[in-house]
Structure formats: C-alpha cells, structure tokens
Write an enzyme that holds these catalytic residues in place. Structure first.
Site, short mmCIF file in Angstrom:
data_model
loop_
_atom_site.label_atom_id
_atom_site.label_comp_id
_atom_site.label_asym_id
_atom_site.label_seq_id
_atom_site.Cartn_x
_atom_site.Cartn_y
_atom_site.Cartn_z
N ASP A 1 0.87 -1.18 0.00
CA ASP A 1 0.00 0.00 0.00
C ASP A 1 0.91 1.23 0.00
O ASP A 1 1.52 1.56 1.02
CB ASP A 1 -0.90 0.02 1.24
CG ASP A 1 -1.97 -1.08 1.21
OD1 ASP A 1 -1.79 -2.07 0.49
OD2 ASP A 1 -2.97 -0.93 1.94
N LYS B 1 -6.91 3.26 -2.96
CA LYS B 1 -7.27 3.26 -1.54
C LYS B 1 -7.56 4.68 -1.10
O LYS B 1 -6.85 5.62 -1.48
CB LYS B 1 -6.13 2.64 -0.74
CG LYS B 1 -6.30 2.61 0.76
CD LYS B 1 -5.10 1.91 1.40
CE LYS B 1 -5.11 2.00 2.92
NZ LYS B 1 -3.93 1.34 3.54
N LYS C 1 -10.18 0.18 -2.12
CA LYS C 1 -10.05 -0.09 -0.68
C LYS C 1 -10.48 1.14 0.11
O LYS C 1 -9.94 2.23 -0.07
CB LYS C 1 -8.61 -0.46 -0.33
CG LYS C 1 -8.39 -0.74 1.16
CD LYS C 1 -6.97 -1.23 1.41
CE LYS C 1 -6.68 -1.37 2.90
NZ LYS C 1 -5.30 -1.88 3.15
#
Length: 281
Positions: free
Chosen positions: A115, A179, A211
């Site tokens: 991430d 995300k 996400k």
C-alpha cells in the site's frame, strides 16, 4: 461537497443499504486487518494475525508496518491470508528511489501486497510528473511479485475533480487498487470520496480494485460502501480480489453481525488510527 447527479444518485441509493449476517460474512473476507500504530510490537502483530482466520472464514490480508512483515509471514504460515504493508507512509514525501528500495525490501521479507502513498501534497499543489514517478517506481519494484494499492489520501483533496484526476493518473501508472486514506488524517474514508474513486475505476475500463480505509467501524457503514460499489460497478463486482476494507475494530462488528461474539477490548486498537479533525474534503 457537490457530486455529479449520477454519483449523488448512487450515494443516495446506498444510504439505507441493508446490513445482515450474510453481508457481514461477505465483508469479513474483504477485510485487511490492520495495525499501523506507533507502539506496535511483535506480540501485537502476532495477536492480530491470530484473529485473521475467523469463525466465518479468513480475512483477505493482514496489514502491518514493514518491519513486522517477517513476523506476520511466520504467524500466517499455512493460511490463505495475505501479508500487506505500507510504503511512503504516511506523509507520501519520499522520492521514487527510496520508495522503490522500500518496496523491494518489503517484498523480500515476504509482503504480498504493498500500500503506497501517492505524493498527494505535491499533486494537490500542481505537480504531476513527480507523484506519478513515485507510483511507477513502486509498480516496477512490485513487478508481478506483489499487488500495489495506491493510497490517494482523499480527505486532503479540495474538490472531487482533482481527486478523480489523481485516481485516473494512478490507474494509468499501474495501480492494482485505489485506496482512500492512510487513516492518519481527517476526514479519512468517506462515501462521497468513495463514489468519485469508484467512478474513476468504472470510467477506466480496467480491472482495478478499491479499498476503503480509515474510520469504518460498523457493519451498517460497511454495507453502505458495498452497496455504493454495486451501484457504480455492478452487482457482484466487489470481491476480495476487487474490494477491501482497511480496519481492525471493524472485525468485531462484522463477527457480531454474523452471529459471533467479538473479543472484549480488541476493538480499541484501530489499525489506521485517526487524529483530531483537520478539515478537508
């Protein structure tokens, strides 16, 4: 924040999404069980990993600081749960070479998913090449060895058009997932921001996941995010391969909604803990 009419309609339709045991069980399988606190230890990470295979099935991944990747890898051995970590986190201010090196180390230590924080401050200030060079460097370091989720830090963006621009550029740079947030700023995940990002994924025509991370703590809110994805990208689009929640305390709420009691006190350690509100979109 004013959304285009079609996105506002999708947002309105998701407002009263039903939350039941079936939905809770579905959401558990989409959870990135997360701890990114300053006082984390090997014991904390081991305890987190012990919760990753639940009475209703495994979560998708456990997300921890890079230094704990070997600990998580060992603890999750023999399970289907992936190991995720963060790079360029949380400020998004490292250069491309540093991000690439950080990514390679994490993968060598056993990370399955990375991430990476978009240099969102630079992007908001008008830079385009440098932020995407960071994302591309991470993409190259991940190659086909790890999934790359790009953290946009949506709450820092002053308007939806600029957020959509960042989402489109991140997709073009090779993002596997987009995300919402680090969870270290406010607001973190919001449904309006999710609508913008999901719409950008839809418009791209590419297989890119989403996400929602930061501040999602109950089954009813999780249901609204899933309903929003259904409205924008179609029923059945959201699976563990395309949709994730980044949280820790959400697991207790989902298990309770699925008919299983949570573990007392463990919901206090929210993995992507948020500071006091700092304004923004």
């Amino acid at each position: 924040m004013k959304l285009p009419a079609d996105l506002q309609s999708a947002l309105d339709a998701s407002a009263n999404a039903p939350s039941d045991a079936d939905l809770a069980r579905r959401a558990v399988g989409m959870l990135d069980l997360t701890s990114l606190n300053g006082d984390d230890t090997d014991r904390v990470v081991e305890a987190l990993c012990a919760r990753a295979v639940t009475p209703v099935g495994p979560v998708a991944a456990v997300c921890v600081w890079a230094r704990f990747v070997p600990t998580a890898r060992k603890a999750l051995d023999g399970t289907p749960v992936k190991v995720a970590t963060v790079v360029n986190f949380p400020s998004g201010e490292a250069d491309a070479a540093s991000v690439a090196a950080e990514t390679r180390r994490a993968i060598a230590d056993g990370a399955d998913e990375i991430d990476v924080v978009l240099p969102y401050k630079a992007f908001i200030d008008g830079a385009r090449t440098q932020p995407m060079n960071v994302v591309k460097a991470c993409r190259e370091a991940c190659a086909d060895k790890a999934l790359m989720k790009v953290i946009l830090e949506s709450g820092a963006f002053p308007d939806p058009d600029l957020l959509a621009w960042a989402a489109r550029d991140a997709i073009a740079a090779g993002a596997d997932f987009l995300k919402t947030s680090t969870g270290k700023t406010q607001p973190a995940a919001t449904l309006p921001a999710a609508a913008v990002i999901l719409d950008s994924i839809y418009e791209s025509g590419k297989t890119v996941g989403f996400k929602a991370a930061g501040g999602i703590r109950d089954a009813a809110e999780a249901a609204r995010y899933l309903a929003l994805a259904d409205h924008i990208l179609g029923d059945g689009w959201a699976t563990p391969q395309t949709f994730r929640f980044g949280a820790s305390s959400l697991l207790d709420a989902l298990l309770a909604a699925a008919g299983h009691s949570g573990r007392e006190g463990e919901g206090e350690r929210e993995g992507e803990r948020e500071p006091a509100p700092a304004g923004g979109y």
